[in-house]
Structures are given as structure tokens and as C-alpha cells.
Design an enzyme around this catalytic site. Structure first.
Site, PDB file in Angstrom:
ATOM      1  N   GLY A  62       0.793  -1.218   0.000  1.00  0.00           N
ATOM      2  CA  GLY A  62       0.000   0.000   0.000  1.00  0.00           C
ATOM      3  C   GLY A  62       0.825   1.268   0.000  1.00  0.00           C
ATOM      4  N   SER A  63       0.266   2.301   0.576  1.00  0.00           N
ATOM      5  CA  SER A  63       0.787   3.663   0.424  1.00  0.00           C
ATOM      6  C   SER A  63       2.127   3.922   1.097  1.00  0.00           C
ATOM      7  CB  SER A  63      -0.254   4.660   0.950  1.00  0.00           C
ATOM      8  OG  SER A  63      -1.439   4.587   0.187  1.00  0.00           O
ATOM      9  N   VAL A  64       2.655   2.986   1.863  1.00  0.00           N
ATOM     10  CA  VAL A  64       3.970   3.221   2.469  1.00  0.00           C
ATOM     11  C   VAL A  64       5.036   3.427   1.397  1.00  0.00           C
ATOM     12  CG1 VAL A  64       3.500   2.016   4.638  1.00  0.00           C
ATOM     13  CG2 VAL A  64       4.423   0.740   2.696  1.00  0.00           C
ATOM     14  N   VAL A  65       4.782   2.964   0.156  1.00  0.00           N
ATOM     15  CA  VAL A  65       5.793   3.082  -0.895  1.00  0.00           C
ATOM     16  C   VAL A  65       5.698   4.424  -1.635  1.00  0.00           C
ATOM     17  CG1 VAL A  65       5.671   0.587  -1.227  1.00  0.00           C
ATOM     18  CG2 VAL A  65       4.454   2.079  -2.814  1.00  0.00           C
ATOM     19  N   LYS A  66       4.787   5.280  -1.259  1.00  0.00           N
ATOM     20  CA  LYS A  66       4.593   6.526  -2.015  1.00  0.00           C
ATOM     21  C   LYS A  66       5.814   7.442  -1.976  1.00  0.00           C
ATOM     22  CE  LYS A  66      -0.467   6.577  -2.018  1.00  0.00           C
ATOM     23  NZ  LYS A  66      -1.713   7.147  -1.468  1.00  0.00           N
TER      24      LYS A  66
END
Length: 680
Positions: A390-394
Site C-alpha cells: 500500500g501507500s507506504v511506498v509513495k
């Protein structure tokens, strides 16, 4: 006047006679010696030469105690405890009848363990039956006997005929306990100590064996060792296991170990740290050359290599902190499971690393059994189990945009509902309007990341238009992600580490920008966050800090043999301003007025930065949502970076009922900084 000559006195004559006698005796002795040497050289020379040629030299290796394992605070974690043992050292050519007789004597007072008895095969029992019944002579017909005498049946054919004719009824008379002992004795290597029993040896068994050694040829009593752990189940799986003497060398790595001089029954590490550092912990066996004559009798021994205990290793793991992390995970999992729509929730993962060195401070995987209400350790899952994160890689997506040139620092995009022809609609959790890179990270804009990924694949979002991209360019995005550790092995060193799974649906390639296409392990996420925290250096995760000599007097640790220096796997190819920009965005997530994690970290004293994540997943064919968090602290001088994921946290179709990943992260930071005080 002439003087009269003196006549020799009687005493002088006796002296001369004695001297002459002595010389004659010496002469005779030397003559006998010369004749004897001549006989040995000429007459018996060939015989003695043949005896020398018949002498057999056998190298015998004796194991030494295995090295110990300490934690980061030099506290003993894994060690050896003495165990009573009954062992057997066979001669060069032991006879089966003698070994069977010895097994029967031992069976009178030694009770083998159930696992040893279970290993007795039908073939073992049949071999014993043949020994007890005149080699099965009654099993052959007269015709077969004649064929055997005429060499028309070879030994193997005769042996197989006998085996096939031994019945189950015949085998019932054989004592299984004795058979288990015979099995160990019969497989022993000449002059090498083989353990008959070293687990649960009773005082009575040990005493009887010691008192009757003269009637038990080759048997001895000694003190063996076995592995023990100080901290129970804490970090248990990662510490690993060691093979038993019965298991010996793992079959799948037999060639590897034997090429290094290991014996077949050597105990070696068979999993994780015990296996990875086996060459350090194993030590150096004592090797003695045993010389025997043609009768198998020992005529000489010569120490070739002195034995040396295995070296000790000091971990990077603080076992107190590790225990606290595991307790936090268990408590928060149980609390989350009480919430609605969490039917498939049972697991959580945490990895904590030191950003500047890559040293692992704690790592854990905890699995809850809803029926037994007990936890099991699944720490290896931190690098063997990959998820949609999910968004942790943004943060990586924004940096990839900078690196590729499709985004500039401060550049804005409209966060809107995206509509593609024939593909439905895509949006963030709320429509945000115009956002720049910082706000996109702070508020977790999906649209900003999707548009960035699309442009990196030579596409352009056109409302209600067709999504046209160059699918090959997905590898460009992955290349940039790889620099941070996403999608590549972390270098932790274990063969079963996974690099994750690459999504292959071209129509959803843009989902890579929000961590919804490829899967990553918790260890990869921790390495990625560490790389951002330290300014762009991807560090190799390390579990061992140093190697030390074994200290036999048990007073503290021995001398340092080797210190594990931090290893930089690669430096991210970008300028500092770009990384600092993303660092600012991550701090806004935890401190900004619209930060998605501000309610958990804004008022904490350790000044964290990080990113939350929510991603779609499936378990048992049911759609669920994963929850994650990755971050570091303190912001200006990072001491710890963490990655937390709670897979299958709740069922699809329901509002998020809990925030276990954020709460676990908050409590892990608190536990760490309780013993490592810092100020904002």
C-alpha cells in the site's frame, strides 16, 4: 752388578685374564648382534616390510563444543548444557556377532528413546534375525544350497532369498529396544565415537554402564552437550536449530559439508542464524591419525590437528527490546481481533533497523491461533512473505518521479476522480484538488502517484480517454524502486528470502505507484525506509555485530575476532535535495495538520516521520485489506527505522475498524526510546 728381572705377580696375571675375558665377551655380543641384524635384514626383511605395508592409518575426528550466541548487550542467549551420554567407539573391523552381543548387553539396562525405536526398520529386524538364527541357513532349499555351492547363486541373491522368507512372526521375537541399539552400533565408523544415547540418560543407566565397561568392549560414558536458549520462545525461530548426532549432516548439503572435512554424524546448524554462521560456531575438531596393523590392533596415534572450541557470536538484537516488541504485537493483535469484521486477521510483522548501519534491532512475526488462543513465532516471514504494502511506498514513487525527470520538486497535480474508457473510475479516499509533492505524501494522494507512474511509462492521463502506456517502462519504475530495496533481495543472507512477486496485469501497471501492484516483504520495507532516513544509502541488514573467541573460563566474552562493519549495497542516484524533500513529506504525515498519522505521532517526544498504508488483498478467496506503517525517528538524527504490517486486517466492504499497524508502531517507538532517550 746385574739386577735380577722381576717376574709378573700373581695379581697381575689375574687382571690380564679378566681383561681378556671382558674383551672376548664384548666381541661375542657384537658378533651376535651383527648376526641378528643380518638375519632380520636378509631373512625376515620381506616379512617386516609386508607388515609396514599392511599398516592402516585412519584419521579420527572428535567434535568440540559449539560456540555461544549473545545479544547486543552481551547477555547469553544460546549456549551448551552438559548431557550424560553413552557412546561406542568401534574397532577397525567389528564383527556383526560381536556387535549384536554388545547390543543385547546394553539393552538389559539402557532404554532407548521412542524416536530411536521408531527408526528401526523391518530390514534392521531381519538382519538381526539372521544373526540370531545361523545366518538363516534353514531358509534355503537343498537345491538352492547346491546352486550356492556351485556359484550359480551369488551372495546378494542368496541374501535376498533369505530376507523374503523371514516372516512377521519370526520378527516378533526380536526386542525393539535392543534393535535400536544394534542399529546405532552397526552404523558406527571405525575409531569414531558414536552416541548410543545422549538424551534423558538416567543416573542408573549411566552408573551401570560406567561400572561394567570391562564387559562392554568399545562402550564408554562421557559428557556430551546439547543446545539451550535463555529466552524461551523469544526470537526462537530466527536463532535456528542444530542437527542431532543421529541426523548428522543434512542430506541436501552433504557434498558441501563433506568437501569441507565434516564427518557424516557431525552436528551442524540446520536453520537461520545457527546455519548461516555454522562455520563460525562449529569450531575445529581434533583430528588424530590412528595407525593399526593388519589385525586391526592400534599400534600408534598421532595428533594432527588440535581441537578448538567454536567462536561465539554477538547479535545486533537486544533481547529485552525484542521481548517488548513481541509482547506489543501480541497485545494489539488480540485487541484488534475483538473488533468487528476481522474474521481473517491473525498475523502481524515488525522489523526495526538502525538506519546508519543496517543493524537489525528487533524483528518478529506473530501468528495467533483463534482456537487455542496461543501465539506462534513466524519471524522468518519478515523476509519470506511478501504483501501488497500500500501507500507506504509513495515516498519511493515521488523519488522515482524526481529521478526520471517527470516530476520537479514542488510540482503540483490535480487530485481528481480519474476515468478511463472501459476501465471504471479511480480516486483517492477524498478529492483533494491541487496538491504538490509534499501534500501528496502528507495526505496520501493516490491520484498524484498514479499520474506520476503513468507519465514514467510514457503515458498521459486524458479524462475519459484510453490509457496508453509503454508497458516495458514498468521496469524503469522498478529499477528506481530497486535502489531503495523494493523488489530485490535485501542481502540479509538467507537462501529462502523472497524478492516478492511482480504484478503482470498491464492494465493496472500504474497501481505500482500506490503499492498495489508488486508485493514486498516487511524487511524490504524496513530497508527502503532506512535508505530514505539515512540520506540515500541502502544498507545490508545485519544480525551479527561481532565474532569473539570462546572464553572457556566462562568469565565474560573472549577477544574480538571480527567486527561486522556496515555494508552499503548501493547509493541512490539523486541529489540530497530530492531525498530531503521526501523526508519533509514523511514528517508531515506524522506532524502536518492533514497528516494521515498525526493523531498517533504528533505529540510523541521522539519526533517520528513515516507513511501509513492500506492495500487490497485476498485470503482464502476473500477480499481483505492490509494495514501498514513505515517510519523512522528522530527526524533530524534517525536512530531507528521500522516497518509494520498487519495483513488481512479487516474484511472488504466495511469501514476500517482498527488501526493496529499505527498503534504497534507508536508503542514500538516508545519501547525503544524508553531506553534510548532523545528530545525533539
Amino acid at each position: 752388578m746385574k739386577q735380577k728381572s722381576k717376574k709378573p705377580s700373581k695379581a697381575n696375571n689375574q687382571y690380564r685374564i679378566r681383561i681378556t675375558g671382558i674383551f672376548f665377551a664384548v666381541f661375542m655380543l657384537f658378533s651376535v648382534l651383527i648376526i641378528r641384524l643380518g638375519l632380520i635384514q636378509i631373512v625376515s626383511g620381506e616379512e617386516y616390510s609386508a607388515q609396514v605395508k599392511n599398516k592402516v592409518v585412519t584419521p579420527v575426528s572428535t567434535s568440540v563444543p559449539r560456540g555461544k550466541i549473545y545479544d547486543a548487550n552481551n547477555r547469553l542467549v544460546v549456549y551448551n548444557i552438559p548431557a550424560k551420554a553413552i557412546v561406542y567407539t568401534p574397532p577397525l573391523h567389528p564383527q556383526p556377532e560381536d556387535m549384536l552381543s554388545l547390543a543385547k548387553k546394553l539393552a538389559d539396562f539402557v532404554a532407548m528413546n521412542k524416536k530411536d525405536i521408531k527408526k528401526v526398520t523391518i530390514r534392521d529386524l531381519k538382519d538381526i534375525w539372521l544373526l540370531e538364527n545361523d545366518n538363516g541357513s534353514r531358509l534355503l532349499t537343498d537345491k538352492e544350497e547346491k546352486l550356492a555351492k556351485d556359484d550359480k547363486l551369488d551372495d546378494k541373491e542368496i541374501y535376498n532369498l533369505k530376507l523374503n522368507r523371514i516372516t512377521e512372526k519370526d520378527l516378533k521375537s526380536i526386542n525393539k529396544n535392543m534393535a535400536a541399539i544394534y542399529r546405532k552400533i552397526s552404523t558406527a565408523t571405525a575409531f569414531t565415537k558414536t552416541v548410543i544415547k545422549n538424551e534423558d540418560v538416567t543416573n542408573q543407566e549411566y552408573a551401570i554402564a560406567a561400572e561394567t565397561l570391562e564387559n562392554l568392549p568399545g562402550i564408554d560414558v562421557t559428557t556430551d552437550w546439547k543446545r539451550a536458549q535463555k529466552f524461551g520462545s523469544t526470537f526462537n525461530n530466527m536463532l535456528g536449530k542444530v542437527t542431532t548426532t543421529e541426523e548428522g549432516l543434512p542430506e541436501e548439503k552433504l557434498d558441501y559439508y563433506t568437501s569441507k572435512g565434516y564427518k557424516l554424524n557431525d552436528r551442524v546448524g540446520k536453520s537461520y542464524i545457527e546455519e548461516l554462521y555454522d562455520s563460525v560456531l562449529q569450531g575445529q575438531n581434533e583430528v588424530v591419525n590412528v595407525s593399526t596393523d593388519r589385525n586391526g590392533d592400534i599400534v600408534d596415534t598421532d595428533v594432527i590437528t588440535e581441537g578448538k572450541n567454536g567462536n561465539d557470536i554477538v547479535l545486533t538484537i537486544d533481547m529485552d527490546f525484542q521481548e517488548q516488541v513481541e509482547k506489543i504485537m501480541q497485545e494489539e493483535l488480540v485487541a484488534a481481533i475483538q473488533k468487528p469484521h476481522t474474521n481473517l486477521l491473525d498475523t502481524a510483522f515488525v522489523v526495526a533497523m538502525e538506519p546508519k548501519t543496517g543493524r537489525i534491532l528487533a524483528m518478529s512475526g506473530q501468528v495467533y491461533n483463534r482456537k487455542s488462543k496461543e501465539f506462534s513465532d513466524f519471524t522468518p516471514g519478515t523476509f519470506t512473505y511478501a504483501f501488497e504494502q500500500g501507500s507506504v511506498v509513495k515516498g519511493a514513487t515521488v523519488l522515482a518521479g524526481f529521478q526520471s525527470g517527470v516530476r520537479n520538486i514542488g510540482e503540483t497535480e490535480r487530485d481528481e476522480v480519474m476515468r478511463f474508457k472501459g476501465s471504471g473510475t479511480f480516486s483517492s479516499y477524498q478529492t483533494m484538488g491541487i496538491v504538490d509533492d509534499l501534500e501528496a505524501i502528507e495526505r496520501s494522494s493516490n491520484i498524484y502517484m498514479w499520474k506520476t507512474a503513468i507519465e514514467m511509462m510514457d503515458g498521459k492521463y486524458i479524462p475519459n480517454g484510453t490509457l496508453n502506456i509503454d508497458p516495458k517502462r514498468i521496469e524503469t519504475i522498478r529499477y528506481y524502486f530497486n535502489q531503495f530495496g523494493l523488489g530485490v533481495p535485501t542481502g540479509i543472507g538467507f537462501d529462502n528470502e523472497t524478492a516478492g512477486i511482480k504484478g503482470d496485469n498491464v492494465s493496472t501497471y500504474f497501481q505500482i505507484g500506490i503499492g498495489q501492484l508488486d508485493t514486498y516483504t516487511p524487511m524490504q520495507i524496513a530497508q527502503y525506509m532506512t535508505t530514505i532516513a539515512n540520506g540515500g544509502y541502502r544498507m545490508k541488514p545485519q544480525l551479527v555485530r561481532e565474532i569473539r573467541e570462546s572464553n572457556t573460563d566462562e568469565k565474560g566474552l573472549g577477544k574480538i575476532v571480527d567486527e561486522m562493519e556496515p555494508v552499503v549495497l548501493n547509493k541512490v542516484d539523486m541529489n540530497n535535495e530530492m531525498i530531503e524533500r521526501v523526508q519533509q513529506g514523511l514528517r508531515l504525515v506524522t506532524h502536518g495538520s492533514q497528516g494521515t498519522a498525526r493523531s498517533y505521532f504528533a505529540n510523541e517526544p521522539y519526533d517520528a516521520a513515516g507513511k501509513t498504508g492500506t492495500s487490497e488483498s485476498y485470503k482464502n478467496g476473500v477480499k481483505t485489506w492490509n494495514l501498514s506503517f513505515a517510519g523512522y525517528a528522530p527526524y533530524n538524527d534517525p536512530q531507528i527505522a521500522i516497518a509494520v504490517i498487519v495483513p488481512n486486517a479487516y474484511l472488504d466492504g466495511f469501514t476500517q475498524p482498527h488501526s493496529a499497524a499505527n498503534i504497534i508502531s507508536q508503542r514500538v517507538f516508545r519501547a525503544y526510546f524508553k531506553n534510548h532517550p532523545t528530545t525533539k
